[in-house]
Design a protein around this motif. Structure first.
Motif, mmCIF file in Angstrom:
data_model
loop_
_atom_site.group_PDB
_atom_site.id
_atom_site.type_symbol
_atom_site.label_atom_id
_atom_site.label_comp_id
_atom_site.label_asym_id
_atom_site.label_seq_id
_atom_site.Cartn_x
_atom_site.Cartn_y
_atom_site.Cartn_z
ATOM 1 N N LYS A 188 29.959 31.827 45.723
ATOM 2 C CA LYS A 188 31.202 31.970 44.945
ATOM 3 C C LYS A 188 31.688 30.617 44.436
ATOM 4 O O LYS A 188 32.114 30.481 43.275
ATOM 5 N N GLU A 245 32.040 42.663 43.934
ATOM 6 C CA GLU A 245 32.817 43.857 43.600
ATOM 7 C C GLU A 245 34.075 43.928 44.461
ATOM 8 O O GLU A 245 35.154 44.305 43.986
ATOM 9 N N SER A 246 33.934 43.548 45.743
ATOM 10 C CA SER A 246 35.093 43.564 46.635
ATOM 11 C C SER A 246 36.146 42.551 46.221
ATOM 12 O O SER A 246 37.330 42.694 46.562
ATOM 13 N N LEU A 247 35.719 41.525 45.480
ATOM 14 C CA LEU A 247 36.646 40.504 44.987
ATOM 15 C C LEU A 247 37.111 40.797 43.561
ATOM 16 O O LEU A 247 37.879 40.012 42.993
ATOM 17 N N SER A 248 36.617 41.912 43.007
ATOM 18 C CA SER A 248 36.906 42.274 41.599
ATOM 19 C C SER A 248 36.509 41.146 40.651
ATOM 20 O O SER A 248 37.167 40.893 39.640
ATOM 21 N N GLN A 249 35.401 40.484 40.985
ATOM 22 C CA GLN A 249 34.885 39.400 40.151
ATOM 23 C C GLN A 249 33.591 39.872 39.502
ATOM 24 O O GLN A 249 32.635 40.249 40.172
ATOM 25 N N GLU A 250 33.557 39.857 38.180
ATOM 26 C CA GLU A 250 32.402 40.383 37.465
ATOM 27 C C GLU A 250 31.255 39.384 37.479
ATOM 28 O O GLU A 250 31.427 38.196 37.197
ATOM 29 N N LYS A 283 26.114 41.834 44.956
ATOM 30 C CA LYS A 283 26.875 42.755 44.104
ATOM 31 C C LYS A 283 28.084 43.306 44.839
ATOM 32 O O LYS A 283 29.216 43.329 44.316
ATOM 33 N N HIS A 284 27.883 43.770 46.063
ATOM 34 C CA HIS A 284 28.981 44.372 46.822
ATOM 35 C C HIS A 284 30.065 43.344 47.134
ATOM 36 O O HIS A 284 31.261 43.652 47.082
#
Length: 439
Positions: free
Chosen positions: A292, A346-351, A342-343
């Motif tokens: 990240k 997605e949990s961070l709402s980051q594309e 991916k998961h």
């Protein structure tokens, strides 16, 4: 290092070599190797000081090369060649060079190819031997794979030795990795038990570079050489998307030499994960958090992962599955990593965009590059010299950049692994810029 590198011989070498190494003026093109021509196994100052302190002779290795006197009469000798295990760049180079050395150096004309690995030594399998001669193998080095075919899995040792004796084979060249060399040693023990004079010579082959003691296995350099343009293209994929991530899975069941070397050779890699390292996915210092940070900073990342990395992240099977060679079948870390990334985002709402590439079978089927071709020729030529001199239960390889004979029993004691406190791994960390710890 213990002084236990003595090479077994079938008997006294009394037959003059047909190799003519003298010029017309009496000088030598090349000096025959004497039995006392040896190299130090441990070339460190600490090792030298220890020997001086304790007044002991250092461990030494026999130099490989042609001997002036042979055990076998080359004209009456029948040789056999077998290739086992997974494919690897350079196998055909070794086959070709063995045939050329036997035929042109020593005048041996009876050379058999054993089809489909050790299976070919078991008649019930239905494979017929292949007569080998220079015209048949002259071009095979241009292609990947193995001209003789290969297989995995143990075969009945007694039955294989029956076949060798029935066909009056004097020397067997076994091209393969850890499992193949174990099989070769078992064959050698059985021939010794029966009093049969058959030289068993191993030529170490592993794309993973994980055979202990030797500097480098043939095929390894071609492997990471072939992987580097794939990593370059993966970087283009990652950089072409906002928050693009490219994952490249490379071979390396228990050792991460290909992944680490490829990452250094193509310095666009941001993370390299290997079996020898400890890492976690979660946590503030784990891999996902580090990824990240990288994406927030540069908006793309390239990850190279060895196939055997991260197996601790899977649930442990009560009874591990193994392949025909007895190797534990690892779970697919590449797909697992892709799904986990991916998961997480997605949990961070980051594309993010994730691309996954697995070129393993393309890499292992490639023809050898120039450097590996040189090594293949050297190993094959010196394997023939060793067999003709009556050496047995040994492999030919480079150690401390010298071509030497090593007992099979020594190189199969353990697998070679990356020292995570050593220079190679430190270079990989410097090249990628990944944190020293992902725990």
């Amino acid at each position: 290092m213990e002084n236990n590198f003595e090479i077994q011989t079938l008997g006294a070498a009394t037959i003059p070599s047909p190799l003519n190494l003298a010029k017309e003026d009496g000088n030598k093109f090349y000096r025959f190797v004497e039995e006392d021509d040896q190299f130090l196994a441990d070339i460190t100052l600490q090792g030298f000081d220890t020997c001086i302190q304790h007044n002991i002779r250092p461990a030494c290795l026999d130099k490989a090369g042609p001997r002036e006197h042979l055990y076998f009469n080359p004209k009456n000798t029948k040789a056999a060649i077998v290739t086992c295990g997974g494919l690897c760049p350079g196998v055909n180079n070794v086959i070709r060079s063995l045939v050329m050395a036997l035929h042109y150096f020593y005048g041996s004309e009876r050379i058999l190819g054993i089809p489909y690995g050790f299976e070919g030594l078991v008649p019930e399998k239905g494979h017929e031997f292949i007569e080998l001669h220079p015209d048949k193998v002259k071009d095979i080095h241009q292609f990947g794979g193995t001209y003789l075919g290969s297989s995995r899995g143990a075969q009945n040792v007694e039955r294989m030795v029956d076949t060798l004796i029935e066909h009056k084979i004097d020397m067997l060249f076994a091209i393969g990795g850890d499992g193949t060399l174990r099989g070769a040693e078992a064959i050698a023990r059985e021939t010794e038990k029966r009093g049969s004079d058959i030289a068993i010579i191993g030529i170490p082959k592993t794309i993973d570079n994980d055979i202990d003691l030797i500097d480098k296995s043939f095929g390894f350099e071609t492997a990471f050489d072939t992987a580097t343009p794939i990593i370059r293209d993966a970087h283009n994929e990652a950089a072409g998307a906002y928050n693009g991530v490219a994952i490249v899975k490379l071979m390396g069941r228990d050792s991460g030499f290909i992944a680490a070397s490829a990452a250094i050779a193509m310095p666009v890699v941001n993370f390299v994960l290997i079996p020898e390292m400890s890492f976690e996915l979660g946590g503030k210092n784990g891999f996902l958090a580090a990824l990240k940070k990288r994406l927030d900073l540069k908006h793309h990342a390239v990850i190279v992962v060895a196939e055997g990395a991260g197996q601790h992240l899977f649930e442990t099977d009560s009874v591990p599955k193994t392949d025909a060679s007895g190797n534990i079948q690892h779970r697919d870390i590449g797909i697992f990593l892709k799904d986990s990334i991916k998961h997480y985002f997605e949990s961070l709402s980051q594309e993010i965009t994730v691309k996954y590439i697995d070129p393993s079978y393309i890499i292992r089927s490639a023809p050898a590059n120039a450097s590996d071709s040189v090594l293949c020729n050297q190993l094959a030529y010196n394997a023939v010299h060793a067999a003709m001199a009556g050496k047995t239960k040994c492999v030919v390889g480079k150690m401390n950049n010298q071509l030497v004979h090593l007992p099979i029993s020594k190189v199969i004691e353990k697998r070679k692994k990356i020292d995570v406190e050593g220079d190679l791994w430190f270079s990989a960390l410097q090249s990628t810029g990944q944190p020293f710890s992902l725990l």
